[in-house]
Design a protein around this motif. Structure first.
Motif, PDB file in Angstrom:
ATOM      1  N   UNK A 192     -10.887  -6.258  -8.595  1.00  8.88           N
ATOM      2  CA  UNK A 192      -9.616  -5.639  -8.978  1.00  8.88           C
ATOM      3  C   UNK A 192      -8.471  -6.575  -8.600  1.00  8.88           C
ATOM      4  N   UNK A 193      -7.644  -6.868  -9.575  1.00 12.24           N
ATOM      5  CA  UNK A 193      -6.438  -7.659  -9.318  1.00 12.24           C
ATOM      6  C   UNK A 193      -5.240  -6.733  -9.223  1.00 12.24           C
ATOM      7  N   UNK A 194      -4.194  -7.244  -8.626  1.00 16.66           N
ATOM      8  CA  UNK A 194      -3.024  -6.377  -8.479  1.00 16.66           C
ATOM      9  C   UNK A 194      -2.443  -5.993  -9.825  1.00 16.66           C
ATOM     10  N   UNK A 195      -2.504  -6.891 -10.791  1.00 19.58           N
ATOM     11  CA  UNK A 195      -2.011  -6.567 -12.125  1.00 19.58           C
ATOM     12  C   UNK A 195      -2.767  -5.386 -12.721  1.00 19.58           C
ATOM     13  N   UNK A 196      -4.047  -5.251 -12.407  1.00 14.55           N
ATOM     14  CA  UNK A 196      -4.816  -4.116 -12.908  1.00 14.55           C
ATOM     15  C   UNK A 196      -4.248  -2.802 -12.380  1.00 14.55           C
ATOM     16  N   UNK A 197      -3.924  -2.789 -11.099  1.00 15.17           N
ATOM     17  CA  UNK A 197      -3.338  -1.596 -10.488  1.00 15.17           C
ATOM     18  C   UNK A 197      -2.022  -1.257 -11.176  1.00 15.17           C
ATOM     19  N   UNK A 198      -1.189  -2.279 -11.363  1.00 12.67           N
ATOM     20  CA  UNK A 198       0.115  -2.079 -11.998  1.00 12.67           C
ATOM     21  C   UNK A 198      -0.029  -1.571 -13.420  1.00 12.67           C
ATOM     22  N   UNK A 199      -0.994  -2.093 -14.150  1.00 18.49           N
ATOM     23  CA  UNK A 199      -1.187  -1.667 -15.539  1.00 18.49           C
ATOM     24  C   UNK A 199      -1.579  -0.196 -15.617  1.00 18.49           C
ATOM     25  N   UNK A 200      -2.388   0.275 -14.677  1.00 14.49           N
ATOM     26  CA  UNK A 200      -2.788   1.676 -14.679  1.00 14.49           C
ATOM     27  C   UNK A 200      -1.601   2.584 -14.350  1.00 14.49           C
ATOM     28  N   UNK A 201      -0.799   2.185 -13.391  1.00 20.64           N
ATOM     29  CA  UNK A 201       0.387   2.972 -13.048  1.00 20.64           C
ATOM     30  C   UNK A 201       1.346   3.031 -14.232  1.00 20.64           C
ATOM     31  N   UNK A 202       1.521   1.911 -14.916  1.00 23.67           N
ATOM     32  CA  UNK A 202       2.397   1.887 -16.090  1.00 23.67           C
ATOM     33  C   UNK A 202       1.872   2.811 -17.190  1.00 23.67           C
ATOM     34  N   UNK A 203       0.551   2.848 -17.367  1.00 25.19           N
ATOM     35  CA  UNK A 203      -0.040   3.735 -18.372  1.00 25.19           C
ATOM     36  C   UNK A 203       0.284   5.193 -18.051  1.00 25.19           C
ATOM     37  N   UNK A 204       0.203   5.551 -16.776  1.00 26.06           N
ATOM     38  CA  UNK A 204       0.524   6.909 -16.364  1.00 26.06           C
ATOM     39  C   UNK A 204       1.999   7.223 -16.585  1.00 26.06           C
ATOM     40  N   UNK A 205       2.884   6.339 -16.141  1.00 19.36           N
ATOM     41  CA  UNK A 205       4.325   6.556 -16.295  1.00 19.36           C
ATOM     42  C   UNK A 205       4.688   6.737 -17.767  1.00 19.36           C
TER      43      UNK A 205
END
Length: 413
Positions: A192-205
């Motif tokens: 897991x890269x940090x960008x992956x975490x950010x992309x999931x949060x953006x999908x939720x927002x």
């Protein structure tokens, strides 16, 4: 008048569900006490209900948030927490009050960010990238000097790459079996890269706070009449009052930057080595003197519910900030700071700028708006139109606040 529809990013449900858990999980803060939702909670229309919040070192939500006596915040968060509505629409490409993060196709990462050449790849959008910069802020999520591994990395300037703050947080998520299993279903079995975490949060927002089903939208799409006062307000907004010169487009923002004499409270946006409380806005990004005290035009969707207003949350009510626009200089000069909503005990710098006549004069000199006169009914009509920009479903979110998150840490309800 804007068109009826905007393009929104679309995401698989499993990404949205995973992003929801990450958004509400304080595992992404240095001391495991602050989540994205601490400052952007549906209880407060995706903000935090206060002028300037308390990040690391605080407990509770909104005005009930108090400082931890054993580990108090070093200062207030310097700027008001902006609302999250419609950030999944493709026209939102600039973020933060000063626009310091924006989409830029000329950059290798597709982004212009404060990290410059050190910015990591893999962020799917500017929305994803902005979602993760608060974890690098000591006042917001990273924590105080050397109190945890993330804070220590941030203070040493090791933000990206192996051993950086983002890597530390990614490893925390990697180590939680439930998160690892959910990422397996979205990115495969690679680390897991940090960008992956950010992309999931953006999908939720993007999913949770889409807000384009207001009475105004019904008028645009189907011709459903607005109430009389709101209809008169709309004509003023797009006509003689001139609001649409800046609050243009589908979401009532030109995504530009303007100086309108807004009062500044709190510590200001200064680097750690600087000894002032000023907030020069866009100038801190561009270096151009002409950008001093300019801040990004906010979207007005659900604006009736996102008080307080202004880059420093200086105005407690929508009527107050609307009246400020009528004569910004006079309003600035007579500003009453008692309307500011500031949680916790007072900080020495809460009123530093308001009590500095030289700085007030500089803010006033940068103002772009000429005074205008509106009658009381016209003000009331404009407020009625702004209320007609409310999307009740988008206001409260679609999935709601989870009861638990995979880390097992408490979730603010």
């Amino acid at each position: 008048m804007p068109t009826a529809d905007a393009q929104f990013a679309q995401h698989p449900l499993e990404e949205i569900v995973l992003g929801r858990q990450l958004y509400y999980d304080s595992i992404l803060s240095g001391s495991r006490t602050v989540s994205c939702a601490t400052c952007h909670h549906p209880r407060f229309a995706t903000s935090d209900g206060v002028s300037l919040g308390l990040g690391d070192g605080g407990h509770g939500l909104g005005l009930a948030r108090i400082a931890d006596p054993d580990n108090p915040p070093e200062q207030r968060i310097p700027r008001n927490a902006p609302a999250m509505f419609n950030l999944g629409a493709r026209e939102f490409t600039r973020f933060f009050h000063d626009g310091r993060l924006e989409a830029d196709a000329s950059r290798p990462t597709g982004l212009r960010t404060p990290l410059g050449a050190d910015m990591e790849r893999g962020f799917a959008s500017a929305l994803a990238a902005q979602a993760m910069f608060p974890v690098l802020s000591g006042d917001e999520m990273a924590g105080h000097y050397s109190e945890n591994d993330v804070a220590q990395a941030v203070r040493q300037g090791v933000l990206t790459g192996e051993g950086g703050a983002w890597s530390i947080l990614s490893q925390r998520i990697e180590a939680i079996p439930d998160y690892r299993a959910q990422f397996d279903a979205t990115i495969g079995t690679r680390p897991i890269r940090f960008a992956d975490i950010a992309n999931m949060i953006a999908a939720f927002v993007a999913f949770e706070w889409r807000a384009d089903d207001s009475p105004f939208d019904a008028f645009l799409r189907e011709g459903v009449p607005l109430p009389d006062a709101a209809a008169r307000g709309m004509r003023l907004f797009y006509g003689d009052a001139g609001c649409a010169r800046c609050h243009a487009g589908q979401f009532q923002t030109d995504h530009g930057f303007h100086a309108i004499g807004m009062p500044q409270i709190g510590p200001g946006k200064a680097a750690r080595f600087e000894r002032h409380n000023r907030d020069l806005g866009r100038m801190r990004v561009t270096g151009r003197a002409g950008d001093a005290y300019r801040f990004r035009t906010p979207s007005l969707r659900n604006i009736a519910h996102t008080a307080p207003y202004g880059h420093a949350g200086s105005h407690a009510t929508l009527e107050a900030v609307l009246r400020h626009h009528l004569d910004p200089v006079a309003s600035l000069m007579s500003y009453d700071a008692t309307q500011a909503i500031l949680p916790g005990a007072a900080f020495d710098d809460d009123l530093a700028i308001i009590n500095d006549p030289d700085e007030i004069a500089r803010i006033a000199a940068a103002n772009e708006l000429a005074p205008m006169v509106l009658g009381e009914r016209e003000v009331a009509d404009l407020l009625a139109f702004l209320e007609a920009l409310t999307d009740a479903r988008g206001l409260h979110g679609r999935l709601g606040v989870p009861q638990t998150v995979p880390s097992g840490l408490p979730v603010d309800q």
